[in-house]
Structure formats: structure tokens, C-alpha cells
Motif scaffolding. Structure first.
Motif, PDB file in Angstrom:
ATOM      1  N   PHE A   1      36.174  37.611  39.524  1.00 53.73           N
ATOM      2  CA  PHE A   1      35.755  36.984  40.787  1.00 53.73           C
ATOM      3  C   PHE A   1      35.624  35.479  40.567  1.00 53.73           C
ATOM      4  CE2 PHE A   1      34.878  41.355  41.378  1.00 53.73           C
ATOM      5  CZ  PHE A   1      34.879  41.582  42.756  1.00 53.73           C
ATOM      6  N   ASP A   2      35.648  34.731  41.669  1.00 48.59           N
ATOM      7  CA  ASP A   2      35.563  33.274  41.524  1.00 48.59           C
ATOM      8  C   ASP A   2      34.210  32.840  40.941  1.00 48.59           C
ATOM      9  OD1 ASP A   2      37.981  33.502  42.712  1.00 48.59           O
ATOM     10  OD2 ASP A   2      37.391  32.693  44.669  1.00 48.59           O
ATOM     11  N   ASP A   3      33.184  33.698  41.073  1.00 46.07           N
ATOM     12  CA  ASP A   3      31.871  33.353  40.486  1.00 46.07           C
ATOM     13  C   ASP A   3      31.822  33.693  38.994  1.00 46.07           C
ATOM     14  OD1 ASP A   3      31.725  36.108  40.422  1.00 46.07           O
ATOM     15  OD2 ASP A   3      29.917  36.275  41.644  1.00 46.07           O
ATOM     16  N   GLY A   4      32.944  34.130  38.436  1.00 46.67           N
ATOM     17  CA  GLY A   4      33.020  34.391  36.992  1.00 46.67           C
ATOM     18  C   GLY A   4      32.747  35.838  36.626  1.00 46.67           C
ATOM     19  N   SER A   5      32.288  36.668  37.593  1.00 43.11           N
ATOM     20  CA  SER A   5      32.005  38.057  37.191  1.00 43.11           C
ATOM     21  C   SER A   5      33.302  38.840  36.993  1.00 43.11           C
ATOM     22  CB  SER A   5      31.090  38.808  38.174  1.00 43.11           C
ATOM     23  OG  SER A   5      30.945  38.168  39.372  1.00 43.11           O
ATOM     24  N   GLU A   6      33.165  39.885  36.160  1.00 44.07           N
ATOM     25  CA  GLU A   6      34.327  40.713  35.826  1.00 44.07           C
ATOM     26  C   GLU A   6      34.745  41.563  37.017  1.00 44.07           C
ATOM     27  OE1 GLU A   6      32.693  43.205  32.713  1.00 44.07           O
ATOM     28  OE2 GLU A   6      33.907  42.198  31.195  1.00 44.07           O
ATOM     29  N   GLY A   7      36.025  41.640  37.299  1.00 44.06           N
ATOM     30  CA  GLY A   7      36.533  42.644  38.230  1.00 44.06           C
ATOM     31  C   GLY A   7      36.889  43.894  37.426  1.00 44.06           C
TER      32      GLY A   7
ATOM     33  N   TYR B   1      47.815  39.682  44.003  1.00 43.37           N
ATOM     34  CA  TYR B   1      47.254  38.737  43.039  1.00 43.37           C
ATOM     35  C   TYR B   1      47.739  38.994  41.619  1.00 43.37           C
ATOM     36  CZ  TYR B   1      43.984  37.904  46.879  1.00 43.37           C
ATOM     37  OH  TYR B   1      43.428  37.604  48.094  1.00 43.37           O
ATOM     38  N   ALA B   2      48.955  39.561  41.495  1.00 44.95           N
ATOM     39  CA  ALA B   2      49.440  39.972  40.174  1.00 44.95           C
ATOM     40  C   ALA B   2      49.467  38.792  39.192  1.00 44.95           C
ATOM     41  CB  ALA B   2      50.816  40.602  40.301  1.00 44.95           C
ATOM     42  N   ALA B   3      49.845  37.596  39.673  1.00 43.14           N
ATOM     43  CA  ALA B   3      49.970  36.458  38.747  1.00 43.14           C
ATOM     44  C   ALA B   3      48.593  36.059  38.212  1.00 43.14           C
ATOM     45  CB  ALA B   3      50.640  35.284  39.453  1.00 43.14           C
ATOM     46  N   GLU B   4      47.597  35.989  39.118  1.00 42.80           N
ATOM     47  CA  GLU B   4      46.254  35.630  38.656  1.00 42.80           C
ATOM     48  C   GLU B   4      45.702  36.690  37.705  1.00 42.80           C
ATOM     49  OE1 GLU B   4      45.420  34.538  42.797  1.00 42.80           O
ATOM     50  OE2 GLU B   4      43.599  33.656  41.930  1.00 42.80           O
ATOM     51  N   LEU B   5      45.985  37.922  38.069  1.00 43.11           N
ATOM     52  CA  LEU B   5      45.529  39.043  37.240  1.00 43.11           C
ATOM     53  C   LEU B   5      46.143  38.940  35.840  1.00 43.11           C
ATOM     54  CD1 LEU B   5      44.197  41.785  36.796  1.00 43.11           C
ATOM     55  CD2 LEU B   5      46.080  42.848  38.022  1.00 43.11           C
ATOM     56  N   GLN B   6      47.440  38.667  35.810  1.00 46.43           N
ATOM     57  CA  GLN B   6      48.129  38.545  34.522  1.00 46.43           C
ATOM     58  C   GLN B   6      47.444  37.478  33.669  1.00 46.43           C
ATOM     59  OE1 GLN B   6      51.022  40.433  33.419  1.00 46.43           O
ATOM     60  NE2 GLN B   6      50.085  39.516  31.596  1.00 46.43           N
ATOM     61  N   GLY B   7      47.119  36.344  34.301  1.00 48.29           N
ATOM     62  CA  GLY B   7      46.437  35.267  33.572  1.00 48.29           C
ATOM     63  C   GLY B   7      45.082  35.731  33.047  1.00 48.29           C
ATOM     64  N   ASN B   8      44.381  36.524  33.849  1.00 49.68           N
ATOM     65  CA  ASN B   8      43.030  36.943  33.447  1.00 49.68           C
ATOM     66  C   ASN B   8      43.006  38.007  32.359  1.00 49.68           C
ATOM     67  OD1 ASN B   8      41.297  35.274  34.957  1.00 49.68           O
ATOM     68  ND2 ASN B   8      41.720  36.457  36.810  1.00 49.68           N
ATOM     69  N   ILE B   9      44.072  38.792  32.267  1.00 48.46           N
ATOM     70  CA  ILE B   9      44.026  39.832  31.216  1.00 48.46           C
ATOM     71  C   ILE B   9      45.010  39.567  30.070  1.00 48.46           C
ATOM     72  CG2 ILE B   9      43.150  41.713  32.695  1.00 48.46           C
ATOM     73  CD1 ILE B   9      46.204  42.741  32.233  1.00 48.46           C
TER      74      ILE B   9
ATOM     75  N   PHE C   1      37.172  38.041  46.893  1.00 49.27           N
ATOM     76  CA  PHE C   1      37.001  37.672  45.484  1.00 49.27           C
ATOM     77  C   PHE C   1      36.152  36.414  45.269  1.00 49.27           C
ATOM     78  CE2 PHE C   1      40.758  40.396  45.380  1.00 49.27           C
ATOM     79  CZ  PHE C   1      40.368  41.289  44.392  1.00 49.27           C
ATOM     80  N   SER C   2      35.547  35.865  46.345  1.00 50.45           N
ATOM     81  CA  SER C   2      34.770  34.631  46.142  1.00 50.45           C
ATOM     82  C   SER C   2      33.531  34.921  45.286  1.00 50.45           C
ATOM     83  CB  SER C   2      34.376  34.012  47.479  1.00 50.45           C
ATOM     84  OG  SER C   2      33.577  34.921  48.196  1.00 50.45           O
ATOM     85  N   VAL C   3      32.871  36.023  45.564  1.00 54.64           N
ATOM     86  CA  VAL C   3      31.667  36.351  44.796  1.00 54.64           C
ATOM     87  C   VAL C   3      31.530  37.870  44.771  1.00 54.64           C
ATOM     88  CG1 VAL C   3      30.158  36.145  46.856  1.00 54.64           C
ATOM     89  CG2 VAL C   3      29.181  35.839  44.601  1.00 54.64           C
ATOM     90  N   LYS C   4      31.050  38.392  43.635  1.00 57.45           N
ATOM     91  CA  LYS C   4      30.897  39.848  43.579  1.00 57.45           C
ATOM     92  C   LYS C   4      29.660  40.251  44.384  1.00 57.45           C
ATOM     93  CE  LYS C   4      31.653  42.220  39.680  1.00 57.45           C
ATOM     94  NZ  LYS C   4      31.465  43.116  38.512  1.00 57.45           N
ATOM     95  N   ARG C   5      29.839  41.153  45.327  1.00 63.60           N
ATOM     96  CA  ARG C   5      28.720  41.584  46.159  1.00 63.60           C
ATOM     97  C   ARG C   5      27.772  42.451  45.335  1.00 63.60           C
ATOM     98  NH1 ARG C   5      30.886  41.629  51.972  1.00 63.60           N
ATOM     99  NH2 ARG C   5      32.716  40.346  51.732  1.00 63.60           N
ATOM    100  N   GLU C   6      26.492  42.415  45.723  1.00 65.58           N
ATOM    101  CA  GLU C   6      25.455  43.144  44.977  1.00 65.58           C
ATOM    102  C   GLU C   6      25.850  44.608  44.786  1.00 65.58           C
ATOM    103  OE1 GLU C   6      22.688  42.763  43.109  1.00 65.58           O
ATOM    104  OE2 GLU C   6      23.365  40.691  43.294  1.00 65.58           O
ATOM    105  N   TRP C   7      26.294  45.245  45.868  1.00 68.78           N
ATOM    106  CA  TRP C   7      26.557  46.680  45.765  1.00 68.78           C
ATOM    107  C   TRP C   7      27.788  46.982  44.906  1.00 68.78           C
ATOM    108  CZ3 TRP C   7      26.923  44.128  50.563  1.00 68.78           C
ATOM    109  CH2 TRP C   7      28.215  43.976  51.072  1.00 68.78           C
ATOM    110  N   SER C   8      28.728  45.988  44.825  1.00 65.97           N
ATOM    111  CA  SER C   8      29.898  46.214  43.964  1.00 65.97           C
ATOM    112  C   SER C   8      29.467  46.343  42.503  1.00 65.97           C
ATOM    113  CB  SER C   8      30.881  45.061  44.058  1.00 65.97           C
ATOM    114  OG  SER C   8      31.509  45.082  45.296  1.00 65.97           O
ATOM    115  N   LYS C   9      28.301  45.744  42.184  1.00 64.83           N
ATOM    116  CA  LYS C   9      27.832  45.826  40.786  1.00 64.83           C
ATOM    117  C   LYS C   9      27.516  47.275  40.418  1.00 64.83           C
ATOM    118  CE  LYS C   9      26.183  41.114  40.880  1.00 64.83           C
ATOM    119  NZ  LYS C   9      25.048  40.223  41.066  1.00 64.83           N
ATOM    120  N   LEU C  10      27.019  48.046  41.404  1.00 64.29           N
ATOM    121  CA  LEU C  10      26.714  49.459  41.126  1.00 64.29           C
ATOM    122  C   LEU C  10      27.994  50.248  40.871  1.00 64.29           C
ATOM    123  CD1 LEU C  10      23.994  50.506  43.696  1.00 64.29           C
ATOM    124  CD2 LEU C  10      23.763  50.162  41.235  1.00 64.29           C
ATOM    125  N   LYS C  11      28.986  49.952  41.700  1.00 70.54           N
ATOM    126  CA  LYS C  11      30.285  50.621  41.543  1.00 70.54           C
ATOM    127  C   LYS C  11      30.862  50.308  40.157  1.00 70.54           C
ATOM    128  CE  LYS C  11      33.668  48.475  43.549  1.00 70.54           C
ATOM    129  NZ  LYS C  11      34.657  47.893  44.463  1.00 70.54           N
TER     130      LYS C  11
END
Ligand SMILES: C[S@@+](CC[C@H](N)C(=O)[O-])C[C@H]1O[C@@H](n2cnc3c(N)ncnc32)[C@H](O)[C@@H]1O
Length: 401
Positions: free
Chosen positions: A52-58, A90-98, A8-18
């Protein structure tokens, strides 16, 4: 740069396609599926942190955005659209994010337990879309998918991230074949818990066909690309026994690279299949647009060489075909290589010369000759030659997803 081992540190380029495929598919999917009047649930089964830690959406933030959009459509049935996010770490972090996102709920815990509870719940009159995006393959027991299919929900769609190269590498290790198999996930230590056996791999693959694929590769009868293709073909064959329509796209950085993984889609609805083929083709076009010459490389195979898109359409219409059925046949044969819009464009360009197109209704509301290629609102028949007799085919009414 990603920190080694930290997904989760940074979204990988190929994950953007997914993510692009998930994001773009969900909007038309929700717009259509909610029209059947049943509650709709999106289950993000390996949800992660949300961002992700770089701010991109999961995936959770992408799904939450689409759920929120769907709820704002002016439609009587869209109020009961919800997303559930299953996450064991990561349920707690996820809860905070959504937090604050309408219709979203985090389920802390294991995917396996949650699927079992979906399967034992008596509630069946729902549309379900399962997004299954684990790190590696070890959670992907095939029997969960057959269980979900057998549950007979109102509608069911699966979008699965299948790490084909990781699977083949682990399979090769277990069969002691001593093959060099690349795996992008190597640094993340996903599969190395020592619990895998060939029986487990059979359960994940839905059969033992993968063993012969690896043995052929070992005997140098096929190269690794061909082994990966043979493996995914075997996997889709198993999934085809459960669903009417399946398709996969390799997620990769360059068309000549090894796939990072495959995104696999299964549905019983032609509209979902055609929509997903469109999105998979768009993702593939983004890979090609990064190529110096925009050429097919990995998939430069005999099926595609030397034939134009119009030749491929012609080969499928020995007798006049409804456009929707024709598109389905073409997508089944050529997968994501062409988009449904490419086929429609090619038919229109060849109309009157290569192709004859008959439409019902034949005229528009204003009395003009229809040129529609919209099989949802009219019946469009495609044949070869200048004209089709309406009697030569059975005209069916279009139906919606
Ligand atoms: C590849 S990541 C998901 C990424 C996410 N889909 C996204 O786009 O941001 C996989 C996630 O699944 C979680 N996980 C792994 N095994 C699990 C299991 N058995 N049940 C539930 N969650 C699991 C991991 O903690 C991790 O957050």
C-alpha cells in the motif's frame, strides 16, 4: 484517510484482520502440506500492487514472506514451494515490489483466463492454495470453484473474500426491491459496470437462494443482519457440496457493525479446517477486544445464549468421540465463536468430573500418565462421566494433513 476511490492509498483497519488470517494461516499450512512431498503453489488471484502507499504489506508481500520462510524449513520437500500473483492492472508495480523474493512470479492478466489455464493444464500432482480477493463480487463465478475442485489437484484450499453486503445490494437493485443496503465499497464504484443481471448473480452465488433471502428482508420477516447471515449460510451450503469443510468469518470493525465482507474458507482437510477456525477466532477476538464490554453483540443469538462452552461440548458427546471429530463437529456448529484451543481447555478443566478422557498411548515415554490433547500424535477419546471403555469406540490412527 483513504483517498476516495483509491484502494491502495492506505490499508483499511478491517483489511488488517483479513491479512492477519492469511498471514497466520500460511505458516502452519506450508509446514504441514509440504510434508506430503508434492509441489505447493499459492495463487494470489487478485494480487494488487504488493504494497500500500502507506508502506503496509499487501497480500503478495505477506505470501512472499511465508514462501521464503517455508523454503528455509529443514525439510526435503519444501524447495518446490512457489507463489503466483495474478494482476490485471498493477502488474508492473507488483513486479517491482516482489522482485528478489524467492519462488514468486507475477502473471499479468485476468484471473478468469489464468484459472482456465490451471484447469486445462495436465499437471495435477500439486497442492494449491487459492487466495481470491477481488474488489467486489462480479469476478466470483461459482463454477470456477467447482472447476478447481473437479480438477483433482493433490490438495486444494480456497480463501475467498466475499462482499456479502455488496452482493445483496446489487441483488436488491436488480430485483427492483428498492431496499437500503449499506456497502462499504460504495465509494470505490466496484460493481457499477451495468453488466450485472440476476442470472449473473445466480452464477456468482451458485444458485438463486439469495433472491428469497432478499424478498424476506423486503417483507420485514428478517432484518439485514439476518439476511446477510442467511445469504452466507446458503453460500456455504453450496460450497459444502464441493468441499468437506467450510467456514466463514465476518470482517468488520465492531461486533455490532455490518460486515465489510466475509472471508470464506474451503478445504478437504480437517487439519486445515481446525487451523483456519483458530485463525478466524483470533481475528474475531481482536474485534471483541475493541468493544467497550468485550461482549458478543451481532452474534448474541439463541444458539449461544445461556450455555457455557462445557454445555456445548457435552451436547455433542452423546457417545464417546475422538477429540478431532468432536472439534470438527463443534466448529461446524459454532464456527469461529470458540477456538479449538478453548474447547480443549474446557475439556481438560472438566476432565474427571464432566468429561472422561481416554488416551492411546495412555502413558508418556517416561511412563507417566498421558495428559495429551494432541490428536495428531495420540488418539484422544472424550465422553461424559468418569471413564470410557476402549471397546465402546473404534480407535483410529491419527493422520496428518
Ligand atoms: C482488492 S484488490 C487486491 C488487494 C490485495 N489482495 C492486497 O491484499 O493487497 C483487487 C485487485 O484485483 C485486480 N483485479 C481486478 N479484476 C481483476 C481480474 N479480472 N483479474 C486480475 N486482477 C484483477 C485489481 O486491479 C486490484 O489490484
Amino acid at each position: 484517510m483513504a483517498i476516495k476511490g483509491d484502494f491502495f492509498s492506505v490499508k483499511r483497519e478491517w483489511s488488517k484482520l483479513k491479512d492477519q488470517i492469511l498471514d497466520h494461516y500460511l505458516s502452519p499450512y506450508l509446514a504441514k502440506i509440504t510434508m506430503n512431498g508434492y509441489p505447493t503453489r499459492i495463487a494470489d488471484c487478485f494480487a494488487g500492487k504488493g504494497a500500500f502507499d502507506d508502506g503496509s504489506e499487501g497480500s503478495p508481500l505477506i505470501i512472499a514472506r511465508r514462501v521464503e520462510d517455508a523454503k528455509s524449513f529443514p525439510h526435503p520437500h519444501n524447495s518446490d514451494v512457489k507463489a503466483v500473483f495474478i494482476e490485471n492492472k498493477y502488474a508492473a508495480e507488483l513486479q517491482g515490489n516482489i522482485a528478489q523474493k524467492p519462488g514468486c512470479e507475477v502473471i499479468p492478466g485476468e484471473y478468469e483466463t489464468c484459472v482456465k489455464s490451471f484447469l486445462t493444464s495436465p499437471i495435477r500432482d500439486r497442492n494449491y492454495f487459492f487466495y481470491v480477493d477481488p474488489y467486489g463480487v462480479k469476478s466470483l463465478d461459482f463454477h470456477y470453484f467447482s472447476g478447481l475442485r473437479d480438477a483433482n489437484f493433490q490438495t486444494l484450499e480456497l480463501l475467498i473474500n466475499l462482499n456479502t453486503t455488496g452482493f445483496l445490494r446489487e441483488g436488491s437493485r436488480l430485483l427492483k426491491l428498492d431496499l437500503q443496503v449499506p456497502d462499504w465499497a460504495d465509494d470505490l464504484d466496484y460493481e457499477k459496470d451495468g453488466l450485472n443481471t440476476t442470472d449473473r448473480m445466480n452464477e456468482i452465488a451458485g444458485g438463486d437462494y439469495w433472491q428469497e433471502v432478499l424478498k424476506s428482508y423486503k417483507r420485514d420477516e428478517i432484518d439485514f443482519h439476518e439476511a446477510e447471515e442467511a445469504f452466507i449460510a446458503g453460500y456455504l451450503q453450496r460450497l459444502d457440496q464441493l468441499f468437506a469443510f467450510t467456514i466463514s468469518v465476518p470482517i468488520m470493525e465492531r461486533s455490532h457493525h455490518m460486515p465489510k465482507y466475509r472471508l470464506v474458507f474451503a478445504t478437504n482437510h480437517h487439519s486445515g479446517f481446525i487451523l483456519m477456525a483458530t485463525e478466524m477466532n483470533k481475528a474475531w477476538q481482536s474485534v471483541l477486544s475493541n468493544e467497550p464490554d468485550g461482549q458478543l453483540t451481532l452474534f448474541d443469538d439463541a444458539t449461544l445464549k445461556g450455555t457455557s462452552i462445557q454445555d456445548r461440548i457435552m451436547a455433542e458427546i452423546a457417545s464417546p468421540s475422538e477429540l478431532r471429530e468432536l472439534l470438527i463437529r463443534l466448529i461446524r456448529k459454532y464456527g469461529f465463536y470458540h477456538s479449538p484451543a478453548d474447547y480443549k481447555r474446557a475439556i481438560k478443566e472438566g476432565e474427571g468430573t464432566l468429561f472422561s478422557v481416554t488416551r492411546e498411548p495412555a502413558t508418556t515415554k517416561t511412563g507417566r500418565l498421558s495428559t495429551s490433547m494432541d490428536y495428531e500424535t495420540s488418539t484422544v477419546l472424550v465422553g461424559t462421566g468418569p471413564r470410557i471403555s476402549k471397546k465402546s469406540v473404534n480407535m483410529k490412527q491419527p493422520d496428518l494433513l
